[in-house]
Design an enzyme around this catalytic site. Structure first.
Site, mmCIF file in Angstrom:
data_model
loop_
_atom_site.group_PDB
_atom_site.id
_atom_site.type_symbol
_atom_site.label_atom_id
_atom_site.label_comp_id
_atom_site.label_asym_id
_atom_site.label_seq_id
_atom_site.Cartn_x
_atom_site.Cartn_y
_atom_site.Cartn_z
ATOM 1 N N GLU A 242 0.801 -1.216 0.000
ATOM 2 C CA GLU A 242 0.000 0.000 0.000
ATOM 3 C C GLU A 242 0.835 1.268 0.000
ATOM 4 O O GLU A 242 0.315 2.347 -0.281
ATOM 5 C CB GLU A 242 -0.920 0.000 1.229
ATOM 6 C CG GLU A 242 -1.857 -1.198 1.272
ATOM 7 C CD GLU A 242 -2.657 -1.246 2.563
ATOM 8 O OE1 GLU A 242 -2.396 -0.392 3.455
ATOM 9 O OE2 GLU A 242 -3.535 -2.126 2.691
ATOM 10 N N GLY A 266 6.805 -6.537 -9.452
ATOM 11 C CA GLY A 266 6.927 -5.096 -9.557
ATOM 12 C C GLY A 266 8.181 -4.714 -10.316
ATOM 13 O O GLY A 266 8.774 -5.536 -11.020
ATOM 14 N N GLY A 267 8.591 -3.464 -10.189
ATOM 15 C CA GLY A 267 9.766 -2.960 -10.869
ATOM 16 C C GLY A 267 11.016 -3.093 -10.019
ATOM 17 O O GLY A 267 11.022 -3.729 -8.957
ATOM 18 N N ASP A 268 12.099 -2.465 -10.483
ATOM 19 C CA ASP A 268 13.376 -2.571 -9.791
ATOM 20 C C ASP A 268 13.310 -1.984 -8.382
ATOM 21 O O ASP A 268 13.957 -2.503 -7.461
ATOM 22 C CB ASP A 268 14.467 -1.864 -10.598
ATOM 23 C CG ASP A 268 14.796 -2.605 -11.886
ATOM 24 O OD1 ASP A 268 14.784 -3.847 -11.871
ATOM 25 O OD2 ASP A 268 15.059 -1.945 -12.911
ATOM 26 N N GLY A 309 7.743 -3.726 -14.175
ATOM 27 C CA GLY A 309 8.130 -2.333 -14.062
ATOM 28 C C GLY A 309 8.444 -1.737 -15.415
ATOM 29 O O GLY A 309 8.068 -2.262 -16.463
ATOM 30 N N SER A 310 9.160 -0.623 -15.394
ATOM 31 C CA SER A 310 9.488 0.081 -16.636
ATOM 32 C C SER A 310 10.774 -0.421 -17.263
ATOM 33 O O SER A 310 10.864 -0.576 -18.474
ATOM 34 C CB SER A 310 9.594 1.580 -16.366
ATOM 35 O OG SER A 310 10.558 1.835 -15.351
ATOM 36 N N ASP A 551 19.363 1.252 -7.635
ATOM 37 C CA ASP A 551 18.368 0.282 -8.132
ATOM 38 C C ASP A 551 17.064 0.965 -8.524
ATOM 39 O O ASP A 551 15.969 0.464 -8.267
ATOM 40 C CB ASP A 551 18.086 -0.796 -7.093
ATOM 41 C CG ASP A 551 19.292 -1.669 -6.814
ATOM 42 O OD1 ASP A 551 19.989 -2.021 -7.775
ATOM 43 O OD2 ASP A 551 19.551 -1.973 -5.636
#
Length: 590
Positions: A242, A266-268, A309-310, A551
């Site tokens: 959250e 998720g992303g890095d 992620g991106s 990161d």
């Protein structure tokens, strides 16, 4: 409604109602005494199971009274792993086949009549699948529309992990047979054999960052990953994060003994938080003082990284591809890869664990992007990149590094080198070997992994690897904007991005960076600051601190930063990808 099994032809078995190969209920229905007798027969045959199965662990289920005799029989079978466990006839791809199950594989050969000369060429068409590539076996049934349970038995389905380049995918093999007794024997033997792969997780703690990138992480997990975990009978405990730091707080408090691994979707930035949480929890359990320079202990559980992620640099580096199904299959199959990790400390206090960091241009770009989070992610990154290039300026700093001692021409073995030593306890010896350089630098990168991504298919640090016990120090000196842009473009076109006179690279085990300017970094563009205040967003970098990109997360450091590499400190689900077969180049930033 359906034809009886005795009258049904092989052609009609594939027509009509829908098929459910993922049914988990027992093969046969209740049959009273007959079923009880059959179970005893299966248990008797189960004693002949293959001995590729490792002995039960101490933490597993309790062994039966005759466990000692059973292990003796398994060791006897281990001497001949090709011994047939069970044999039968199944229809595979509409052909009747002689199927044999051994300790290591399932082999099938088409049953064909002999030629007029009495010879047969069936041996040349023998096929097999290794059990190490099978992760699930399910009962296959035909059900009518709306039917949830029961149905006509069709046979068994093997779910396998198939590789195509760096990509892993699910593949099925259908073993069709209408005999419930026959399928039940095979089902039990296959389940027993598959349960013997100790490296495969049975229970996972999953963290999903719903705000990652385009807010697709939850859908990626629900639609692509969770069905595979369910198919492999893996129990999951899912936490939807959250806020920033939510996963870290959970990892500090939860009971890790209940799980065989941790998964981050998720992303890095999300992955870096979970990595830091796992390693910090390991230090807490080991009684290590994080407010001092110490030698950290390894994380207790392996980590699985589902890219959502991106950039997904960490997932790309350990899997060789940004593909959620591939990442999930590595977790299911229990593929494990030890990975080097860095610790970032300032003024003797641990700030965090991670894999890579950038100071200068990399830190400024991320700080600008964080200031404009109200923009869409892709626009925000491009805006920050263009603004940082427009205001390109060098940083005046002092860089000290401890080179990694490697024998000339010899292999670089971190387990036999001195890269694990405690720099705090051996400060006198370490200081005598430190090398120092100072001046103006446009960017300084310190990376313990290759940092592969779509914009740098060879990696931001192609001269290092996941587990060689070293870091790559890349120092980009002062240069014109045009020369610096040429250097950046080299990352995407597979040329040597370091073949510039103002770029220096080193293989190191520790780095100290001390900014020489008295004030921290604050954007000097007044128009940007006005817009910044109208959005009621606080400043990212306060006065007296310096922005670092660690990161993909912004880390504010008040002064000197010490970065140390710790060989194979954490284990990730994946493999060591040295070279990629397909290197997509997708760079629209420059």
């Amino acid at each position: 409604m359906f034809e009886s099994p005795r009258k049904r032809s092989s052609r009609s078995a594939w027509s009509g109602s829908r098929e459910e190969p993922r049914e988990m209920q027992p093969v046969s229905a209740a049959r009273g005494n007959r079923k009880a007798c059959k179970k005893k027969q299966i248990q008797h045959e189960g004693a002949r199971r293959c001995a590729s199965l490792p002995p039960p662990s101490d933490g597993g289920s309790s062994a039966p009274a005759g466990a000692g005799q059973r292990r003796t029989e398994e060791r006897a079978v281990a001497a001949n792993p090709e011994e047939t466990i069970v044999r039968g006839i199944f229809q595979i791809e509409k052909k009747s086949c002689d199927v044999v199950l051994t300790a290591h594989r399932v082999t099938w050969t088409p049953i064909e009549p002999e030629t007029p000369t009495g010879e047969s060429d069936t041996r040349r068409r023998e096929e097999h699948v290794e059990l190490r590539d099978v992760f699930a076996v399910k009962v296959k049934r035909r059900r009518s529309v709306g039917q949830q349970t029961g149905g006509t038995l069709l046979g068994l389905t093997l779910f396998c992990c198939a590789r195509k380049g760096s990509k892993l995918k699910e593949q099925t093999i259908h073993l069709n047979n209408l005999s419930a007794d026959h399928c039940e024997v095979w089902f039990q033997h296959l389940k027993d054999l598959l349960s013997g792969f100790a490296d495969r997780p049975k229970s996972l703690k999953v963290f999903v960052n719903p705000a990652s990138h385009r807010k697709e992480a939850y859908h990626v997990y629900r639609d692509e990953v969770a069905p595979l975990f369910k198919l492999a009978d893996i129990k999951t405990d899912v936490t939807i994060t959250e806020r920033k730091g939510h996963a870290l707080a959970v990892l500090k408090e939860c009971t890790l003994d209940e799980y065989d691994g941790v998964v981050c979707v998720g992303g890095d930035g999300s992955v870096a938080e979970v990595v830091h949480g796992l390693l910090l929890r390991a230090q807490m359990d080991a009684g290590r003082d994080a407010d001092s320079i110490f030698t950290p202990v390894r994380a207790a559980l392996p980590l699985g990284v589902i890219p959502a992620g991106s950039a997904d640099i960490i997932a790309y580096s350990v899997h060789g591809i940004r593909h959620p199904v591939t990442a999930a299959m590595h977790i299911i199959m229990g593929h494990r890869q030890a990975v080097d990790t860095c610790s970032f400390s300032s003024l003797g206090r641990l700030l965090r664990f991670g894999f890579c960091a950038m100071y200068g241009f990399g830190g400024r770009t991320l700080a600008l992007a964080e200031r404009h989070r109200w923009m869409p992610p892709s626009q925000r990154r491009e805006f920050a990149l263009i603004r940082a290039l427009a205001n390109l300026k060098p940083e005046d700093c002092e860089v000290s590094f401890l080179p990694l001692n490697v024998a000339p021409g010899g292999p670089q073995d971190p387990r036999r080198s001195e890269s694990v030593r405690n720099l705090g306890e051996q400060d006198t010896e370490a200081d005598s070997t430190w090398q120092t350089t100072q001046g103006l630098f446009l960017n300084i990168s310190v990376m313990a992994i290759p940092c592969l991504c779509s914009m740098a298919p060879r990696g931001l640090a192609p001269n290092t690897s996941l587990d060689n016990g070293s870091m790559a120090l890349i120092a980009v000196g002062n240069a014109s904007r045009s020369e610096f842009v040429k250097h950046l473009k080299r990352y995407s076109n597979l040329n040597n991005q370091f073949s510039f006179s103002f770029v220096e690279t080193y293989t190191v085990q520790a780095v100290r960076l001390r900014p020489r300017s008295q004030a921290g970094w604050v954007d000097d563009n007044s128009e940007d600051n006005v817009e910044f205040e109208t959005k009621k967003t606080p400043f990212i970098s306060s006065e007296g601190t310096y922005p670092w990109n660690v990161d993909g997360e912004l880390l504010e450091v008040p002064g000197e930063l010490l970065i140390r590499v710790h060989p194979q400190l954490i284990t990730l689900f994946g493999v060591n990808v040295e070279e990629l077969e397909d290197c997509p180049v997708k760079c629209s930033c420059i």
